[in-house]
Scaffold this motif. Structure first.
Motif, PDB file in Angstrom:
ATOM      1  N   PHE A 129       0.831  -1.204   0.000  1.00  0.00           N
ATOM      2  CA  PHE A 129       0.000   0.000   0.000  1.00  0.00           C
ATOM      3  C   PHE A 129       0.866   1.256   0.000  1.00  0.00           C
ATOM      4  CE2 PHE A 129      -4.600  -0.467   0.541  1.00  0.00           C
ATOM      5  CZ  PHE A 129      -4.704  -1.847   0.574  1.00  0.00           C
ATOM      6  N   GLY A 130       0.677   2.073  -1.028  1.00  0.00           N
ATOM      7  CA  GLY A 130       1.208   3.432  -1.027  1.00  0.00           C
ATOM      8  C   GLY A 130       0.036   4.375  -0.810  1.00  0.00           C
ATOM      9  N   GLY A 131      -0.053   5.415  -1.599  1.00  0.00           N
ATOM     10  CA  GLY A 131      -1.170   6.353  -1.481  1.00  0.00           C
ATOM     11  C   GLY A 131      -0.937   7.537  -2.392  1.00  0.00           C
ATOM     12  N   PRO A 172      -4.395   4.316  -2.819  1.00  0.00           N
ATOM     13  CA  PRO A 172      -5.735   4.862  -2.619  1.00  0.00           C
ATOM     14  C   PRO A 172      -5.711   6.388  -2.634  1.00  0.00           C
ATOM     15  CG  PRO A 172      -5.108   3.326  -0.846  1.00  0.00           C
ATOM     16  CD  PRO A 172      -3.869   3.674  -1.601  1.00  0.00           C
ATOM     17  N   GLY A 173      -6.834   6.954  -3.102  1.00  0.00           N
ATOM     18  CA  GLY A 173      -7.051   8.388  -2.901  1.00  0.00           C
ATOM     19  C   GLY A 173      -7.631   8.570  -1.499  1.00  0.00           C
ATOM     20  N   LEU A 201     -16.546   9.413  -3.675  1.00  0.00           N
ATOM     21  CA  LEU A 201     -15.223   8.989  -3.207  1.00  0.00           C
ATOM     22  C   LEU A 201     -15.126   7.472  -3.284  1.00  0.00           C
ATOM     23  CD1 LEU A 201     -14.798  11.237  -0.026  1.00  0.00           C
ATOM     24  CD2 LEU A 201     -13.764  11.556  -2.289  1.00  0.00           C
ATOM     25  N   ALA A 202     -13.925   6.970  -3.570  1.00  0.00           N
ATOM     26  CA  ALA A 202     -13.711   5.524  -3.523  1.00  0.00           C
ATOM     27  C   ALA A 202     -13.969   5.042  -2.096  1.00  0.00           C
ATOM     28  CB  ALA A 202     -12.275   5.198  -3.936  1.00  0.00           C
ATOM     29  N   ASN A 203     -14.400   3.794  -1.987  1.00  0.00           N
ATOM     30  CA  ASN A 203     -14.673   3.260  -0.653  1.00  0.00           C
ATOM     31  C   ASN A 203     -13.825   2.008  -0.371  1.00  0.00           C
ATOM     32  OD1 ASN A 203     -16.016   1.058  -1.822  1.00  0.00           O
ATOM     33  ND2 ASN A 203     -17.990   2.100  -1.767  1.00  0.00           N
ATOM     34  N   MET A 204     -13.951   1.499   0.840  1.00  0.00           N
ATOM     35  CA  MET A 204     -13.090   0.383   1.250  1.00  0.00           C
ATOM     36  C   MET A 204     -13.354  -0.863   0.409  1.00  0.00           C
ATOM     37  SD  MET A 204     -12.243   0.729   5.230  1.00  0.00           S
ATOM     38  CE  MET A 204     -13.725   0.085   5.944  1.00  0.00           C
ATOM     39  N   ALA A 205     -14.607  -1.075   0.027  1.00  0.00           N
ATOM     40  CA  ALA A 205     -14.921  -2.245  -0.812  1.00  0.00           C
ATOM     41  C   ALA A 205     -14.222  -2.122  -2.165  1.00  0.00           C
ATOM     42  CB  ALA A 205     -16.430  -2.372  -0.987  1.00  0.00           C
ATOM     43  N   ASN A 226      -3.900   3.165  -9.031  1.00  0.00           N
ATOM     44  CA  ASN A 226      -4.608   4.196  -8.272  1.00  0.00           C
ATOM     45  C   ASN A 226      -6.066   3.789  -8.084  1.00  0.00           C
ATOM     46  OD1 ASN A 226      -2.256   5.639  -8.546  1.00  0.00           O
ATOM     47  ND2 ASN A 226      -3.083   7.153  -9.973  1.00  0.00           N
ATOM     48  N   ILE A 227      -6.582   4.010  -6.882  1.00  0.00           N
ATOM     49  CA  ILE A 227      -8.007   3.740  -6.609  1.00  0.00           C
ATOM     50  C   ILE A 227      -8.590   5.068  -6.134  1.00  0.00           C
ATOM     51  CG2 ILE A 227      -9.673   2.300  -5.377  1.00  0.00           C
ATOM     52  CD1 ILE A 227      -7.763   0.602  -6.951  1.00  0.00           C
ATOM     53  N   ASP A 228      -9.096   5.844  -7.075  1.00  0.00           N
ATOM     54  CA  ASP A 228      -9.456   7.223  -6.714  1.00  0.00           C
ATOM     55  C   ASP A 228     -10.605   7.803  -7.530  1.00  0.00           C
ATOM     56  OD1 ASP A 228      -8.256   7.495  -9.176  1.00  0.00           O
ATOM     57  OD2 ASP A 228      -7.060   9.241  -8.615  1.00  0.00           O
ATOM     58  N   GLY A 229     -11.271   6.984  -8.345  1.00  0.00           N
ATOM     59  CA  GLY A 229     -12.382   7.511  -9.142  1.00  0.00           C
ATOM     60  C   GLY A 229     -11.954   8.570 -10.144  1.00  0.00           C
TER      61      GLY A 229
END
Ligand SMILES: NC(=O)c1ccc[n+]([C@@H]2O[C@H](COP(=O)([O-])OP(=O)(O)OC[C@H]3O[C@@H](n4cnc5c(N)ncnc54)[C@H](OP(=O)(O)O)[C@@H]3O)[C@@H](O)[C@H]2O)c1
Length: 234
Positions: A129-131, A172-173, A201-205, A226-229
């Motif tokens: 995990f980065g961010g 993640p965003g 916003l992206a969510n945990m799921a 990236n998980i950020d919509g």
């Protein structure tokens, strides 16, 4: 996923790591979650249920990590999600806090992989995990941005060194329903939401689904996802 050992989730007592653990445990997988405190980790493992157990380790004490992981057998997946958030800026630089976070996210993450290197199953894979602070800094994110940038480059060298194991990273965003963000003032979350092309916003799921995709897909390797919509586009 076939039954070739356990999935180890470092930083699995809370937030995104815990979400991944919950999904895998629900599928009947053998899951080991880690946190710093043994009693808390065992208690969260019991709440997650299924074949989940807890193991205590502190990434800020990298010399102790190998000993802590000695009881782990074959590993089919490794997810490293742990973080201790720090607030740092270059004008008010706190060396102790910077040293701690850099130790946790760069040396600690690396040492976990080093310690487990001989125990990975064939076709095993690793997700770090980065961010997105690496690309979109915020006040106080100097160390967080730096270590997340380090994760983005770490996956490249690890994917080469550990081949044929696969190594990928999730960035993640702002994950609106995660413990780190869900308690923030609504206007803070709304500012991020309106800059997100998907309008949510992206969510945990979303993040957990992406982690499982990276763990399972046999051709995804050396990728920073990236998980950020689409947040970075606006
Ligand atoms: N949430 C977001 O919106 C977001 C956004 C961008 C990036 N990320 C990244 O996603 C990852 C997960 O974030 P999260 O928000 O889900 O985290 P979180 O809810 O704060 O959970 C952090 C986890 O790390 C463990 N941990 C903390 N310090 C540790 C240490 N010194 N050694 C070992 N384990 C330690 C905690 O365990 P104990 O407290 O039980 O010890 C806990 O399981 C992090 O790497 C973070 O940088 C998250």
């Amino acid at each position: 996923m076939s039954d070739l050992g356990s999935t180890v989730i470092v930083g699995g007592t809370s937030g995104l790591g815990r979400e991944v653990a919950q999904i895998l445990a629900g599928r009947g997988e053998e899951v080991v979650i880690t946190g710093r405190d043994k009693a808390k980790t065992d208690s969260v493992a019991a709440q997650i249920g299924g074949r989940t157990r807890g193991l205590a380790l502190d990434l800020a004490a990298p010399n102790e990590i190998a000993g802590r992981l000695a009881e782990i057998g074959q590993v089919k997946s490794l997810v490293i999600a742990a973080i201790e958030r720090d607030e740092n800026s270059i004008r008010k630089y706190d060396i102790a806090r910077a040293t701690r976070l850099m130790t946790i996210k760069l040396i600690g993450y690396s040492e976990v992989i080093h310690a487990l290197a001989t125990r990975f199953a064939p076709n095993a894979s690793i997700v770090l995990f980065g961010g997105l602070a690496k690309e979109r800094p915020y006040p106080g994110s100097t160390t967080v941005s730096t270590v997340n940038g380090g994760i983005a480059t770490m996956v490249h060298t690890l994917a080469v060194e550990l081949a044929p194991l696969r190594v990928n990273a999730i960035h993640p965003g702002i994950i609106g329903d995660s413990p780190a963000w869900s308690g923030k003032p609504p206007e803070v979350l709304e500012r991020a939401r309106v800059r997100t092309p998907t309008g949510r916003l992206a969510n945990m799921a979303d993040v957990a689904g992406a982690v499982i995709f990276l763990l399972e897909n046999q051709s995804i390797n050396g990728v920073n996802l990236n998980i950020d919509g689409g947040w970075l586009l606006l």
